[in-house]
Design a protein around this motif. Structure first.
Motif, PDB file in Angstrom:
ATOM      1  N   VAL A 132     -15.770 -43.152  38.845  1.00 40.22           N
ATOM      2  CA  VAL A 132     -14.322 -43.797  38.236  1.00 40.22           C
ATOM      3  C   VAL A 132     -14.263 -45.224  38.948  1.00 40.22           C
ATOM      4  N   THR A 133     -14.509 -46.170  37.924  1.00 42.74           N
ATOM      5  CA  THR A 133     -14.543 -47.562  38.213  1.00 42.74           C
ATOM      6  C   THR A 133     -13.450 -48.314  37.885  1.00 42.74           C
ATOM      7  N   GLY A 134     -13.326 -49.464  38.036  1.00 45.22           N
ATOM      8  CA  GLY A 134     -12.150 -50.595  37.684  1.00 45.22           C
ATOM      9  C   GLY A 134     -12.615 -51.980  37.296  1.00 45.22           C
ATOM     10  N   ARG A 135     -11.652 -52.661  36.975  1.00 46.52           N
ATOM     11  CA  ARG A 135     -12.121 -54.152  36.567  1.00 46.52           C
ATOM     12  C   ARG A 135     -13.289 -54.772  37.730  1.00 46.52           C
ATOM     13  N   GLY A 136     -14.170 -55.270  37.282  1.00 51.07           N
ATOM     14  CA  GLY A 136     -15.135 -55.986  38.188  1.00 51.07           C
ATOM     15  C   GLY A 136     -15.998 -55.096  38.870  1.00 51.07           C
ATOM     16  N   LYS A 137     -16.263 -53.924  38.054  1.00 53.23           N
ATOM     17  CA  LYS A 137     -17.082 -52.962  38.869  1.00 53.23           C
ATOM     18  C   LYS A 137     -18.364 -52.961  37.943  1.00 53.23           C
ATOM     19  N   ARG A 138     -18.754 -53.706  37.045  1.00 53.43           N
ATOM     20  CA  ARG A 138     -19.799 -53.311  36.050  1.00 53.43           C
ATOM     21  C   ARG A 138     -21.134 -53.309  36.586  1.00 53.43           C
ATOM     22  N   ALA A 139     -21.533 -53.840  37.843  1.00 54.30           N
ATOM     23  CA  ALA A 139     -22.612 -53.781  38.445  1.00 54.30           C
ATOM     24  C   ALA A 139     -23.054 -52.473  38.922  1.00 54.30           C
ATOM     25  N   LEU A 140     -21.970 -51.609  38.819  1.00 58.87           N
ATOM     26  CA  LEU A 140     -22.518 -50.156  39.255  1.00 58.87           C
ATOM     27  C   LEU A 140     -23.207 -49.532  37.948  1.00 58.87           C
ATOM     28  N   GLU A 141     -22.559 -49.821  36.677  1.00 60.12           N
ATOM     29  CA  GLU A 141     -23.195 -49.211  35.561  1.00 60.12           C
ATOM     30  C   GLU A 141     -24.478 -49.613  35.263  1.00 60.12           C
ATOM     31  N   ASP A 142     -24.597 -51.119  35.696  1.00 59.62           N
ATOM     32  CA  ASP A 142     -26.101 -51.754  35.502  1.00 59.62           C
ATOM     33  C   ASP A 142     -27.177 -51.214  36.539  1.00 59.62           C
ATOM     34  N   HIS A 143     -26.597 -50.784  37.698  1.00 59.87           N
ATOM     35  CA  HIS A 143     -27.656 -50.135  38.638  1.00 59.87           C
ATOM     36  C   HIS A 143     -27.950 -48.992  38.199  1.00 59.87           C
ATOM     37  N   PHE A 144     -27.276 -47.986  37.534  1.00 58.05           N
ATOM     38  CA  PHE A 144     -28.008 -46.941  37.043  1.00 58.05           C
ATOM     39  C   PHE A 144     -28.449 -47.075  35.669  1.00 58.05           C
ATOM     40  N   VAL A 160      -7.181 -47.734  35.642  1.00 59.95           N
ATOM     41  CA  VAL A 160      -6.659 -49.030  35.212  1.00 59.95           C
ATOM     42  C   VAL A 160      -5.487 -49.561  36.225  1.00 59.95           C
ATOM     43  N   GLU A 161      -4.943 -48.525  36.967  1.00 57.80           N
ATOM     44  CA  GLU A 161      -3.943 -49.124  38.086  1.00 57.80           C
ATOM     45  C   GLU A 161      -4.562 -48.593  39.458  1.00 57.80           C
ATOM     46  N   MET A 162      -4.470 -49.174  40.512  1.00 61.74           N
ATOM     47  CA  MET A 162      -4.890 -48.498  41.908  1.00 61.74           C
ATOM     48  C   MET A 162      -3.434 -47.866  42.611  1.00 61.74           C
ATOM     49  N   LYS A 163      -3.478 -46.556  42.195  1.00 58.37           N
ATOM     50  CA  LYS A 163      -2.292 -45.961  42.565  1.00 58.37           C
ATOM     51  C   LYS A 163      -2.695 -44.789  43.836  1.00 58.37           C
ATOM     52  N   GLY A 164      -3.804 -44.990  44.454  1.00 64.22           N
ATOM     53  CA  GLY A 164      -4.419 -44.007  45.445  1.00 64.22           C
ATOM     54  C   GLY A 164      -5.488 -43.072  44.899  1.00 64.22           C
ATOM     55  N   LEU A 165      -5.889 -42.428  46.106  1.00 61.12           N
ATOM     56  CA  LEU A 165      -7.275 -41.505  45.910  1.00 61.12           C
ATOM     57  C   LEU A 165      -7.094 -40.340  44.773  1.00 61.12           C
TER      58      LEU A 165
END
Ligand code: G1P
Length: 277
Positions: free
Chosen positions: A54-66, A103-108
């Protein structure tokens, strides 16, 4: 059986600013390997093959890593350096990776619910990558929990004893000891002040969840910090049926903050890196 592991990885990592301003906190390296890769390896070593992130904005490096990096791999082919990518390459070849965005940070709890389309109607594991867990003596924490799940078939949280003045950082459980290191949960509070904590047994970032948790989360009102808490949904599950808490074997480093991060780095450098692991 459990096939999938969910990695909530949308958080901002504010405790690590400015490092995490433009880089996901899950990409912070412990020596030369990012936290998310330790987490995926722990899941793979527990026999889980499908990684749901589960990613969010600015997290594209995670997808590129794998993913394959053709240019880089072409550059280092046939050189000494090839070995540094072998572990990552193996994960890419043996596991599947699926992504969705919170899309919105509303907790774990909300992050886990956002992963529902990737999980479907089956039990699954959850790993919070900034809790780095290592057990050099035997099975990893998730593998230990999966063994337990095979026996009990209910949701399980990993716990560890923390000093009483630290309970405000964790979900805290109380329960009945049913066998060595295993509690049947009867109370669970998110980040209580020491005087309100039912014990000093803190939940750490490893969960096995049965899929009925999704409806329970969907019905959960915002709790501590105005966020939808997995702890509150699990408390309902414990009241309706059974949730276990398991005192795991191994070490846990809170890599979301500087102190745990440095401890993890020193440990991994001495115990793994210098031994070529
Ligand atoms: C989350 C959970 C908390 C748990 C902790 C473990 O909190 O809400 O119950 O004890 O992870 O790391 P966070 O650290 O995301 O605030």
């Amino acid at each position: 059986m459990i096939r999938k592991c969910l990695f909530p990885a949308a958080g901002y990592g504010t405790r690590f600013l400015p490092a995490t301003k433009a880089m996901p906190k899950e990409m912070l390296p412990i020596v030369n390997k990012p936290l998310i890769q330790y987490a995926v390896e722990e899941a793979r070593d527990a026999g889980l093959q499908h990684m749901a992130i589960v990613t969010g904005r600015g997290k594209r490096a995670l997808e590129d890593h794998f993913d394959i990096s053709y240019e880089l791999e072409h550059q280092i082919r046939g050189t000494e350096k090839e070995k540094f990518l072998a572990g990552t390459r193996e994960l890419i070849e043996t596991c599947t990776f699926a992504y969705t965005r919170q899309v919105e940070m509303k907790g774990l709890g909300h992050a886990i619910l956002s992963g529902r389309p990737l999980i479907g109607d089956e039990p699954f594991a959850v790993v919070l990558a900034d809790d780095l867990c290592l057990n050099l003596q035997g099975d990893g924490v998730l593998a230990q929990m999966i063994k337990l799940y095979k026996k009990f078939r209910c949701s399980i949280v990993a716990i560890q004893e923390v000093p009483h003045d630290q309970t405000h950082k964790y979900g805290v459980i109380a329960g009945e000891l049913i066998s060595e290191g295993i509690y049947r949960v009867n109370s669970m509070v998110e980040k209580p002040a020491p005087e309100d904590a039912p014990s000093n047994l803190a939940i750490i970032g490893r969960y096995i969840l049965t899929p009925d948790i999704f409806d329970l989360i969907a019905d959960t009102q915002p709790g501590k910090g105005g966020e939808i808490q997995i702890t509150d949904a699990l408390m309902k599950q414990a009241q309706n049926g059974c949730v276990l808490a398991y005192k795991f074997e191994g070490l846990r480093f809170d890599c979301g903050g500087a102190e745990g991060y440095i401890d993890a780095t020193n440990f991994c450098y001495e115990q793994l890196y210098l031994n070529g692991l």
